[in-house]
Scaffold this motif. Sequence first.
Motif, PDB file in Angstrom:
ATOM      1  N   ILE A 106       0.837  -1.203   0.000  1.00  0.00           N
ATOM      2  CA  ILE A 106       0.000   0.000   0.000  1.00  0.00           C
ATOM      3  C   ILE A 106       0.868   1.248   0.000  1.00  0.00           C
ATOM      4  CG2 ILE A 106      -1.630   1.350   1.413  1.00  0.00           C
ATOM      5  CD1 ILE A 106      -2.899  -1.431   2.172  1.00  0.00           C
ATOM      6  N   LEU A 107       1.940   1.251   0.783  1.00  0.00           N
ATOM      7  CA  LEU A 107       2.857   2.393   0.815  1.00  0.00           C
ATOM      8  C   LEU A 107       3.496   2.623  -0.557  1.00  0.00           C
ATOM      9  CD1 LEU A 107       4.497   1.872   4.299  1.00  0.00           C
ATOM     10  CD2 LEU A 107       3.387   3.983   3.526  1.00  0.00           C
ATOM     11  N   LYS A 108       3.932   1.555  -1.209  1.00  0.00           N
ATOM     12  CA  LYS A 108       4.556   1.693  -2.531  1.00  0.00           C
ATOM     13  C   LYS A 108       3.577   2.254  -3.558  1.00  0.00           C
ATOM     14  CE  LYS A 108       6.834  -2.502  -2.219  1.00  0.00           C
ATOM     15  NZ  LYS A 108       7.221  -3.761  -2.780  1.00  0.00           N
ATOM     16  N   ILE A 109       2.372   1.694  -3.580  1.00  0.00           N
ATOM     17  CA  ILE A 109       1.370   2.146  -4.548  1.00  0.00           C
ATOM     18  C   ILE A 109       0.970   3.590  -4.270  1.00  0.00           C
ATOM     19  CG2 ILE A 109      -0.981   1.774  -5.402  1.00  0.00           C
ATOM     20  CD1 ILE A 109      -0.519  -1.250  -4.728  1.00  0.00           C
ATOM     21  N   THR A 110       0.744   3.911  -3.021  1.00  0.00           N
ATOM     22  CA  THR A 110       0.344   5.271  -2.643  1.00  0.00           C
ATOM     23  C   THR A 110       1.435   6.271  -3.003  1.00  0.00           C
ATOM     24  OG1 THR A 110      -0.954   4.336  -0.835  1.00  0.00           O
ATOM     25  CG2 THR A 110      -0.541   6.695  -0.748  1.00  0.00           C
ATOM     26  N   ASN A 111       2.673   5.921  -2.735  1.00  0.00           N
ATOM     27  CA  ASN A 111       3.792   6.787  -3.076  1.00  0.00           C
ATOM     28  C   ASN A 111       3.840   7.030  -4.588  1.00  0.00           C
ATOM     29  OD1 ASN A 111       6.143   8.323  -2.431  1.00  0.00           O
ATOM     30  ND2 ASN A 111       7.395   6.633  -3.161  1.00  0.00           N
ATOM     31  N   LYS A 112       3.628   5.984  -5.362  1.00  0.00           N
ATOM     32  CA  LYS A 112       3.638   6.104  -6.820  1.00  0.00           C
ATOM     33  C   LYS A 112       2.488   6.989  -7.300  1.00  0.00           C
ATOM     34  CE  LYS A 112       5.132   4.986 -10.922  1.00  0.00           C
ATOM     35  NZ  LYS A 112       6.346   5.600 -11.450  1.00  0.00           N
ATOM     36  N   ILE A 113       1.323   6.824  -6.728  1.00  0.00           N
ATOM     37  CA  ILE A 113       0.166   7.643  -7.092  1.00  0.00           C
ATOM     38  C   ILE A 113       0.459   9.115  -6.804  1.00  0.00           C
ATOM     39  CG2 ILE A 113      -2.226   8.215  -6.460  1.00  0.00           C
ATOM     40  CD1 ILE A 113      -2.628   5.141  -6.045  1.00  0.00           C
ATOM     41  N   ILE A 114       1.035   9.389  -5.647  1.00  0.00           N
ATOM     42  CA  ILE A 114       1.346  10.776  -5.274  1.00  0.00           C
ATOM     43  C   ILE A 114       2.375  11.366  -6.231  1.00  0.00           C
ATOM     44  CG2 ILE A 114       2.412  12.237  -3.499  1.00  0.00           C
ATOM     45  CD1 ILE A 114       1.115  10.271  -1.411  1.00  0.00           C
ATOM     46  N   SER A 115       3.453  10.642  -6.500  1.00  0.00           N
ATOM     47  CA  SER A 115       4.502  11.192  -7.373  1.00  0.00           C
ATOM     48  C   SER A 115       3.981  11.376  -8.802  1.00  0.00           C
ATOM     49  CB  SER A 115       5.752  10.319  -7.356  1.00  0.00           C
ATOM     50  OG  SER A 115       5.490   9.042  -7.856  1.00  0.00           O
ATOM     51  N   THR A 116       3.182  10.451  -9.295  1.00  0.00           N
ATOM     52  CA  THR A 116       2.611  10.593 -10.637  1.00  0.00           C
ATOM     53  C   THR A 116       1.649  11.775 -10.685  1.00  0.00           C
ATOM     54  OG1 THR A 116       2.808   8.216 -11.017  1.00  0.00           O
ATOM     55  CG2 THR A 116       1.272   9.406 -12.436  1.00  0.00           C
ATOM     56  N   SER A 117       0.831  11.921  -9.662  1.00  0.00           N
ATOM     57  CA  SER A 117      -0.122  13.038  -9.603  1.00  0.00           C
ATOM     58  C   SER A 117       0.597  14.381  -9.566  1.00  0.00           C
ATOM     59  CB  SER A 117      -1.039  12.909  -8.381  1.00  0.00           C
ATOM     60  OG  SER A 117      -1.813  11.740  -8.479  1.00  0.00           O
ATOM     61  N   LYS A 118       1.708  14.441  -8.829  1.00  0.00           N
ATOM     62  CA  LYS A 118       2.486  15.686  -8.775  1.00  0.00           C
ATOM     63  C   LYS A 118       3.044  16.029 -10.148  1.00  0.00           C
ATOM     64  CE  LYS A 118       4.049  15.730  -3.966  1.00  0.00           C
ATOM     65  NZ  LYS A 118       5.249  15.592  -3.102  1.00  0.00           N
ATOM     66  N   LYS A 119       3.569  15.020 -10.852  1.00  0.00           N
ATOM     67  CA  LYS A 119       4.127  15.257 -12.190  1.00  0.00           C
ATOM     68  C   LYS A 119       3.058  15.726 -13.165  1.00  0.00           C
ATOM     69  CE  LYS A 119       7.825  11.873 -11.752  1.00  0.00           C
ATOM     70  NZ  LYS A 119       8.250  10.509 -12.080  1.00  0.00           N
ATOM     71  N   MET A 120       1.871  15.149 -13.068  1.00  0.00           N
ATOM     72  CA  MET A 120       0.774  15.492 -13.978  1.00  0.00           C
ATOM     73  C   MET A 120       0.229  16.887 -13.711  1.00  0.00           C
ATOM     74  SD  MET A 120      -1.216  11.834 -14.179  1.00  0.00           S
ATOM     75  CE  MET A 120      -2.625  12.563 -14.994  1.00  0.00           C
ATOM     76  N   SER A 121       0.399  17.385 -12.502  1.00  0.00           N
ATOM     77  CA  SER A 121      -0.154  18.699 -12.164  1.00  0.00           C
ATOM     78  C   SER A 121       0.831  19.841 -12.415  1.00  0.00           C
ATOM     79  CB  SER A 121      -0.633  18.722 -10.712  1.00  0.00           C
ATOM     80  OG  SER A 121       0.438  18.574  -9.816  1.00  0.00           O
ATOM     81  N   GLN A 122       2.013  19.507 -12.906  1.00  0.00           N
ATOM     82  CA  GLN A 122       3.026  20.558 -13.163  1.00  0.00           C
ATOM     83  C   GLN A 122       2.872  21.119 -14.552  1.00  0.00           C
ATOM     84  OE1 GLN A 122       6.741  18.557 -12.335  1.00  0.00           O
ATOM     85  NE2 GLN A 122       6.502  18.854 -10.140  1.00  0.00           N
TER      86      GLN A 122
END
Length: 122
Positions: A106-122
């Motif tokens: 869950i930590l790995k998936i959540t971390n990936k979701i957060i980092s991908t979301s940050k990249k998409m919002s830039q």
Amino acid sequence: MITFQEKYKENLILLKSFGFAKKIVQYCTILEENKKYVIANQLLKSGTSIGANIKEAQNSESKADFIHKMKIAMKEADETEFWLFLCNELENYPNTEELLSEVFDILKITNKIISTSKKMSQ
């Protein structure tokens, strides 16, 4: 009546966090039966909060709000990991290896979701 699994079958992190919450409730029931109330209470709160925050993120008002709620879920997963490690180190506590493995995922998936979301919002 539709089940959680049927409704969210396309959302891996929701399914994983919901299944994990169910296992945490079962584990904490065992702890309470053995009069381990303090840790059971702490673990129950943090372990079920992960999925609740991920679910709440699904209806966020903005990308920033989504990221914020997912970060809260990640913090709850970190706290849950702490309590599970502690239980594993204590005598007369049921083994937490399976739960630890699940919270790591869950930590790995959540971390990936957060980092991908940050990249998409830039």
